[in-house]
Design a protein around this motif. Structure first.
Motif, mmCIF file in Angstrom:
data_model
loop_
_atom_site.group_PDB
_atom_site.id
_atom_site.type_symbol
_atom_site.label_atom_id
_atom_site.label_comp_id
_atom_site.label_asym_id
_atom_site.label_seq_id
_atom_site.Cartn_x
_atom_site.Cartn_y
_atom_site.Cartn_z
ATOM 1 N N PHE A 151 -9.896 1.705 3.192
ATOM 2 C CA PHE A 151 -10.047 0.190 3.919
ATOM 3 C C PHE A 151 -9.615 -0.391 5.093
ATOM 4 C CE2 PHE A 151 -11.863 1.331 -0.516
ATOM 5 C CZ PHE A 151 -13.295 0.468 -1.005
ATOM 6 N N ALA A 152 -8.349 0.084 5.192
ATOM 7 C CA ALA A 152 -6.998 -0.866 5.856
ATOM 8 C C ALA A 152 -7.637 -0.447 7.485
ATOM 9 C CB ALA A 152 -5.498 -0.382 5.582
ATOM 10 N N LEU A 153 -8.590 0.875 6.888
ATOM 11 C CA LEU A 153 -8.837 2.015 7.954
ATOM 12 C C LEU A 153 -9.919 1.412 8.681
ATOM 13 C CD1 LEU A 153 -7.980 5.557 7.604
ATOM 14 C CD2 LEU A 153 -7.035 4.358 9.343
ATOM 15 N N SER A 154 -10.905 1.093 7.838
ATOM 16 C CA SER A 154 -12.110 0.177 8.826
ATOM 17 C C SER A 154 -11.919 -1.059 9.217
ATOM 18 C CB SER A 154 -12.952 0.032 6.964
ATOM 19 O OG SER A 154 -14.253 -0.549 7.209
ATOM 20 N N ALA A 155 -11.132 -1.611 8.350
ATOM 21 C CA ALA A 155 -10.589 -3.393 8.615
ATOM 22 C C ALA A 155 -10.567 -3.219 10.386
ATOM 23 C CB ALA A 155 -10.134 -3.897 7.871
ATOM 24 N N ALA A 156 -9.466 -2.444 10.470
ATOM 25 C CA ALA A 156 -9.326 -2.279 11.632
ATOM 26 C C ALA A 156 -9.895 -2.273 12.615
ATOM 27 C CB ALA A 156 -7.770 -1.479 11.967
ATOM 28 N N PRO A 202 -2.459 -7.791 15.507
ATOM 29 C CA PRO A 202 -1.307 -6.758 15.347
ATOM 30 C C PRO A 202 0.047 -7.414 14.992
ATOM 31 C CG PRO A 202 -1.825 -7.893 17.115
ATOM 32 C CD PRO A 202 -3.146 -7.663 16.494
ATOM 33 N N TYR A 203 0.795 -6.948 14.136
ATOM 34 C CA TYR A 203 2.394 -7.617 13.924
ATOM 35 C C TYR A 203 2.935 -6.766 13.507
ATOM 36 C CZ TYR A 203 5.737 -11.020 12.420
ATOM 37 O OH TYR A 203 7.005 -11.871 12.143
ATOM 38 N N LYS A 204 3.901 -6.851 14.361
ATOM 39 C CA LYS A 204 5.807 -5.334 13.330
ATOM 40 C C LYS A 204 6.570 -6.699 12.761
ATOM 41 C CE LYS A 204 3.961 -2.609 17.517
ATOM 42 N NZ LYS A 204 4.268 -1.272 17.987
ATOM 43 N N VAL A 205 6.805 -6.344 11.381
ATOM 44 C CA VAL A 205 7.786 -7.276 10.744
ATOM 45 C C VAL A 205 8.549 -5.994 11.497
ATOM 46 C CG1 VAL A 205 6.142 -7.124 8.491
ATOM 47 C CG2 VAL A 205 7.622 -4.783 9.232
ATOM 48 N N THR A 206 10.167 -6.839 11.138
ATOM 49 C CA THR A 206 11.334 -6.911 11.674
ATOM 50 C C THR A 206 12.011 -5.213 11.360
ATOM 51 O OG1 THR A 206 12.336 -8.982 11.289
ATOM 52 C CG2 THR A 206 14.164 -7.376 11.614
ATOM 53 N N GLN A 225 -0.460 -3.382 4.046
ATOM 54 C CA GLN A 225 -0.712 -4.653 4.220
ATOM 55 C C GLN A 225 -1.003 -4.762 5.079
ATOM 56 O OE1 GLN A 225 0.534 -7.846 2.744
ATOM 57 N NE2 GLN A 225 0.673 -6.546 0.628
ATOM 58 N N ALA A 226 -1.691 -5.797 5.812
ATOM 59 C CA ALA A 226 -2.550 -6.752 7.460
ATOM 60 C C ALA A 226 -3.068 -8.848 6.762
ATOM 61 C CB ALA A 226 -4.248 -5.818 6.560
ATOM 62 N N ILE A 227 -2.413 -8.956 8.021
ATOM 63 C CA ILE A 227 -2.667 -9.580 8.084
ATOM 64 C C ILE A 227 -4.508 -9.626 8.525
ATOM 65 C CG2 ILE A 227 -2.551 -12.240 9.420
ATOM 66 C CD1 ILE A 227 0.870 -10.878 10.136
ATOM 67 N N ASN A 228 -5.198 -11.292 8.377
ATOM 68 C CA ASN A 228 -6.543 -11.856 9.105
ATOM 69 C C ASN A 228 -6.173 -11.893 10.238
ATOM 70 O OD1 ASN A 228 -8.931 -12.323 9.503
ATOM 71 N ND2 ASN A 228 -8.459 -14.204 7.828
ATOM 72 N N ARG A 238 -1.529 -3.138 13.316
ATOM 73 C CA ARG A 238 -2.371 -4.204 12.422
ATOM 74 C C ARG A 238 -2.557 -3.061 10.670
ATOM 75 N NH1 ARG A 238 -7.209 -1.539 15.342
ATOM 76 N NH2 ARG A 238 -5.482 0.329 15.375
ATOM 77 N N TRP A 239 -2.171 -2.532 10.657
ATOM 78 C CA TRP A 239 -1.657 -2.709 8.618
ATOM 79 C C TRP A 239 -0.875 -1.553 8.997
ATOM 80 C CZ3 TRP A 239 -1.345 2.908 8.196
ATOM 81 C CH2 TRP A 239 -2.165 3.394 8.918
#
Length: 385
Positions: free
Chosen positions: A129-134, A141-145, A298-301, A160-161
């Motif tokens: 589902f993460a792959l599909s959403a991307a 796109p967000y890269k945590v510290t 994890q992912a951000i809308n 993106r995830w």
């Protein structure tokens, strides 16, 4: 064979992954709340540094004041403690919609509420589902510290995830209601388990149920290229009367409606702790004939109504505090190997994890997509009637 299901076809970083798992009202949110004095927008920030630093992100998130989450049960991988910890640390309210929802429910909420303030800010999705959403362009796109410490095969290169926590498919059993608890998928076919075997959801919508069918396939001669034996197994369970269509939850377990549940080991282990005081003797076994592991992501809308709070939530989850809280919920966090090296891993919690050995194998994105197609076409027929 022990099988791990990461979020991508990339095989680099596999050894790090194996090491970690082998351890025992409508309208857009006001722009001024998510924009710094120098004009940087949280909605387009690809890292905390890109927004001006973590302090700036915290300030913007506090101005937003709210985080919209979806499908996060408090008793799933210790999410209750994570939610409470975030609230206490930052004073930001977390609203969790449809806590027992599926990964597909999350995606549906994103697509149907685009541009609305009630849309979910963050997502916790099953593998395919993460792959599909991307692929649908739904994720920011967000890269945590700590992004660099997440194994290469466990994250999207664009951010993106990225994988958060993982676990093994296991068989949970109420030892007070079941005379002899099953240890393998083969055991589940025994006549004494009539009407007792359940999944946590529908495999066409739920990541945990999807994993359950994949594990059954591996236990019956299948492979990542062939999930059909898993469908055939559940069709056989249905035909002999052992499979129950009641989807297992803490409530059904406590009531005795689903005395045998195929689910993630961290959920079943959590039930065992939760129900001790209620007189339920819930046992947990990783079946030897179908060892199957999967990470969630994890992912951000991309259109999150609270973009700063969404990014701060991710930073919290990938801090040592957040990762150890997942670990205390019997889930194996994505940064487990890095934290072990850094000396920040909760050793007591890690010692409680079941030791599972084996050489990991990795399905490709195409294999996951194929499996979803097979399930979509055949699951209803397999368990109907």
């Amino acid at each position: 064979m022990t099988v791990f299901l990461p979020r991508t076809a990339v095989l680099t970083g596999g050894l790090a992954v194996a090491a970690a798992l082998a351890l025992s009202a409508c309208g857009a949110a006001p722009d001024d709340k998510s924009t710094t004095a120098n004009g940087k927008s949280a909605a387009t920030a690809t890292s905390a540094a890109d927004f001006g630093g973590l302090d700036a992100l915290v300030k913007a998130a506090k101005k937003e004041g709210t985080l919209h989450a979806i499908a996060l049960p408090r008793d799933w991988a210790n999410y209750g403690a994570l939610i409470d910890g975030f609230k206490k640390k930052y004073g930001i309210k977390i609203e969790v919609e449809n806590p027992d929802g599926s990964s597909q429910d999350e995606i549906n909420a994103v697509t149907s509420r685009k541009g609305q303030d009630r849309a979910p800010d963050v997502l916790d999705l099953g593998s395919s589902f993460a792959l599909s959403a991307a692929q649908q362009g739904l994720l920011a796109p967000y890269k945590v510290t700590a992004f660099a410490d997440i194994p290469a095969g466990q994250k999207d290169a664009q951010g993106r995830w990225f994988n958060d926590y993982g676990g093994y498919i296991s068989i949970g059993c109420d030892a007070k209601k079941v005379k002899e608890c099953p240890k393998t998928f083969k055991d589940l076919l025994k006549p004494e388990y009539k009407g007792q075997v359940a999944l946590n959801g529908n495999p066409t919508k739920s990541g945990s149920a999807f994993g359950g069918v994949y594990a059954a396939s591996l236990a019956n001669g299948g492979s990542f290229d062939d999930i059909q034996p898993g469908l055939d197994f559940f069709a056989k369970l249905k035909k002999n009367g052992n499979y129950t269509p009641v989807e297992s939850t803490p409530a059904t377990v406590e009531k005795g409606e689903t005395p045998i549940s195929i689910d993630w080991d961290y959920l079943n282990a959590g039930y065992a702790d939760e129900f001790k005081s209620k007189g339920v003797d819930w046992t947990v076994t990783v079946p030897s004939d179908g060892k199957f592991s999967q990470y969630y992501s994890q992912a951000i809308n991309k259109d999150a109504p609270h973009p700063a709070a969404a990014r701060l939530w991710q930073e919290y989850l990938y801090s040592a505090e957040g990762q150890n809280l997942w670990l205390k919920g019997y889930a194996r966090p994505a940064l487990m190997t890095a934290m072990q090296t850094a000396g920040t891993l909760d050793k007591t919690a890690a010692a409680k994890l079941p030791a599972v050995s084996g050489t990991p194998s990795f399905p490709t994105e195409a294999q996951q997509a194929k499996a979803k197609t097979v399930l979509a076409q055949g699951w209803g027929k397999a368990v109907s009637g």
